[in-house]
Design a protein around this motif. Structure first.
Motif, PDB file in Angstrom:
ATOM      1  N   ALA A   1       0.942  -1.413   0.170  1.00  0.00           N
ATOM      2  CA  ALA A   1       0.229  -0.232   0.123  1.00  0.00           C
ATOM      3  C   ALA A   1       1.176   1.284  -0.178  1.00  0.00           C
ATOM      4  N   THR A   2       1.849   1.229   0.589  1.00  0.00           N
ATOM      5  CA  THR A   2       2.652   2.402   1.059  1.00  0.00           C
ATOM      6  C   THR A   2       3.716   2.679  -0.263  1.00  0.00           C
ATOM      7  N   GLU A   3       3.634   1.513  -1.253  1.00  0.00           N
ATOM      8  CA  GLU A   3       4.611   1.859  -2.287  1.00  0.00           C
ATOM      9  C   GLU A   3       3.696   2.507  -3.228  1.00  0.00           C
ATOM     10  N   MET A   4       2.583   1.633  -3.266  1.00  0.00           N
ATOM     11  CA  MET A   4       1.191   2.067  -4.510  1.00  0.00           C
ATOM     12  C   MET A   4       1.409   3.851  -3.716  1.00  0.00           C
ATOM     13  N   ALA A   5       0.774   4.449  -2.500  1.00  0.00           N
ATOM     14  CA  ALA A   5       0.685   5.812  -2.709  1.00  0.00           C
ATOM     15  C   ALA A   5       2.122   6.366  -3.586  1.00  0.00           C
ATOM     16  N   MET A   6       2.889   5.694  -2.753  1.00  0.00           N
ATOM     17  CA  MET A   6       4.446   6.656  -3.036  1.00  0.00           C
ATOM     18  C   MET A   6       4.214   8.019  -4.384  1.00  0.00           C
ATOM     19  N   GLN A   7       3.795   5.426  -5.534  1.00  0.00           N
ATOM     20  CA  GLN A   7       4.088   6.297  -7.030  1.00  0.00           C
ATOM     21  C   GLN A   7       2.857   7.549  -7.384  1.00  0.00           C
ATOM     22  N   LEU A   8       1.901   6.826  -6.745  1.00  0.00           N
ATOM     23  CA  LEU A   8      -0.152   8.489  -6.663  1.00  0.00           C
ATOM     24  C   LEU A   8       1.174   9.574  -6.313  1.00  0.00           C
ATOM     25  N   LEU A   9       1.968   9.740  -5.262  1.00  0.00           N
ATOM     26  CA  LEU A   9       1.853  11.001  -4.445  1.00  0.00           C
ATOM     27  C   LEU A   9       3.058  11.767  -5.587  1.00  0.00           C
ATOM     28  N   ASP A  10       3.666  10.670  -6.184  1.00  0.00           N
ATOM     29  CA  ASP A  10       5.024  11.493  -7.038  1.00  0.00           C
ATOM     30  C   ASP A  10       4.532  11.501  -7.996  1.00  0.00           C
ATOM     31  N   ARG A  11       2.909  11.429  -8.762  1.00  0.00           N
ATOM     32  CA  ARG A  11       2.724  11.445 -10.063  1.00  0.00           C
ATOM     33  C   ARG A  11       2.091  12.813 -10.072  1.00  0.00           C
ATOM     34  N   VAL A  12       1.192  13.194  -9.209  1.00  0.00           N
ATOM     35  CA  VAL A  12       0.603  13.926  -8.995  1.00  0.00           C
ATOM     36  C   VAL A  12       1.812  15.335  -7.730  1.00  0.00           C
ATOM     37  N   GLY A  13       3.174  15.518  -7.858  1.00  0.00           N
ATOM     38  CA  GLY A  13       3.864  16.100  -7.420  1.00  0.00           C
ATOM     39  C   GLY A  13       4.561  16.380  -6.072  1.00  0.00           C
ATOM     40  N   LEU A  14       3.740  15.261  -5.278  1.00  0.00           N
ATOM     41  CA  LEU A  14       3.895  15.203  -3.726  1.00  0.00           C
ATOM     42  C   LEU A  14       4.265  14.042  -2.860  1.00  0.00           C
ATOM     43  N   LYS A  15       5.582  14.029  -3.617  1.00  0.00           N
ATOM     44  CA  LYS A  15       5.976  12.182  -2.568  1.00  0.00           C
ATOM     45  C   LYS A  15       6.185  13.612  -1.533  1.00  0.00           C
TER      46      LYS A  15
END
Length: 255
Positions: free
Chosen positions: A128-142
């Motif tokens: 879940a953390t890996e997926m969340a971090m990928q999504l945050l990176d996608r919207v510039g908020l990692k």
């Protein structure tokens, strides 16, 4: 409403969501008065109209955050307005983004994103953390993963709300006026995320006042007034060739 009806469903041919004669009364008054609409996989449907026309009520009836007074909603072949339906199972496939973000204030951004996949889909914390971090990176908020909601701007909160919904890997995303609570300079960053989803053929139903965005991104635009759909069509048909006087009048005021 019937009990838990199911129809044959082919995701490539049949509507992902099929709304039939939907009604909703509040204190004896019709907020929705016989709305029917089919939404197919990959559709980007924008619902527009004057305030009080039933747009948000319609959207909230799609996942039964509002209980319809009559009519049927089918989602992936299942009548989710049926009495015996486990609506929470279907809500997992219907991401919802509200005006007011609805982030848990006592949790970090990352915690907000992983709680539902872990609890509802039994995904491991690591996955879940890996997926969340990928999504945050996608919207510039990692870099904001460990921040709390009160440390974020409105635009950042709404981007987080969108990717939080995406963590559940939904089949459709519902947006209820996602930019109406934002300062004007923050609207663009949220629309950019939604534009990316549309380009990836995510099925979306969007209630909004952002007419220029609807013209650019929608596959279909629906005009609601007085609890009914008065007109719908492609952006070109809708904005350049409106058929009804009511829509013509509305467009003259908002464009």
């Amino acid at each position: 409403m019937k009990n838990n009806a199911k129809i044959a469903f082919d995701p490539e041919k049949d509507p992902l969501i099929s709304v039939k004669d939907l009604k909703k009364k509040f204190k004896g008054l019709h907020a929705l008065n016989g709305v029917s609409l089919d939404i197919y996989k990959g559709d980007v449907v924008f619902v527009v109209g004057p305030s009080g026309s039933g747009k948000s009520t319609f959207l909230r009836c799609l996942n039964r955050l509002e209980e319809p007074s009559g009519g049927e909603v089918y989602f992936e072949g299942v009548e989710i307005t049926g009495k015996d339906v486990n609506i929470n199972l279907h809500r997992q496939k219907m991401g919802m983004v509200f005006q007011q973000f609805n982030l848990f204030p006592h949790m970090t951004v990352l915690q907000n994103m992983i709680i539902a996949p872990m609890q509802l889909q039994k995904i491991s914390r690591a996955d879940a953390t890996e997926m969340a971090m990928q999504l945050l990176d996608r919207v510039g908020l990692k870099d904001r993963a460990d921040a709390y909601p009160n440390q974020l701007s409105g635009g950042q909160k709404q981007r987080i709300a969108i990717v939080r919904a995406l963590c559940m890997k939904p089949d459709v995303m519902l947006f209820d006026e996602p930019t109406s609570a934002l300062d004007p300079e923050m609207v663009g960053e949220v629309l950019q995320v939604m534009r990316g989803l549309a380009e990836e053929k995510m099925t979306m139903v969007v209630v909004t006042h952002e007419m220029a965005f609807a013209k650019e991104v929608a596959s279909k635009v629906v005009f609601m007034a007085d609890g009914v759909i008065l007109e719908s069509g492609t952006p070109d048909e809708f904005f350049n060739h409106p058929k009804t006087e009511r829509l013509q009048s509305f467009l003259e005021k908002v464009l």
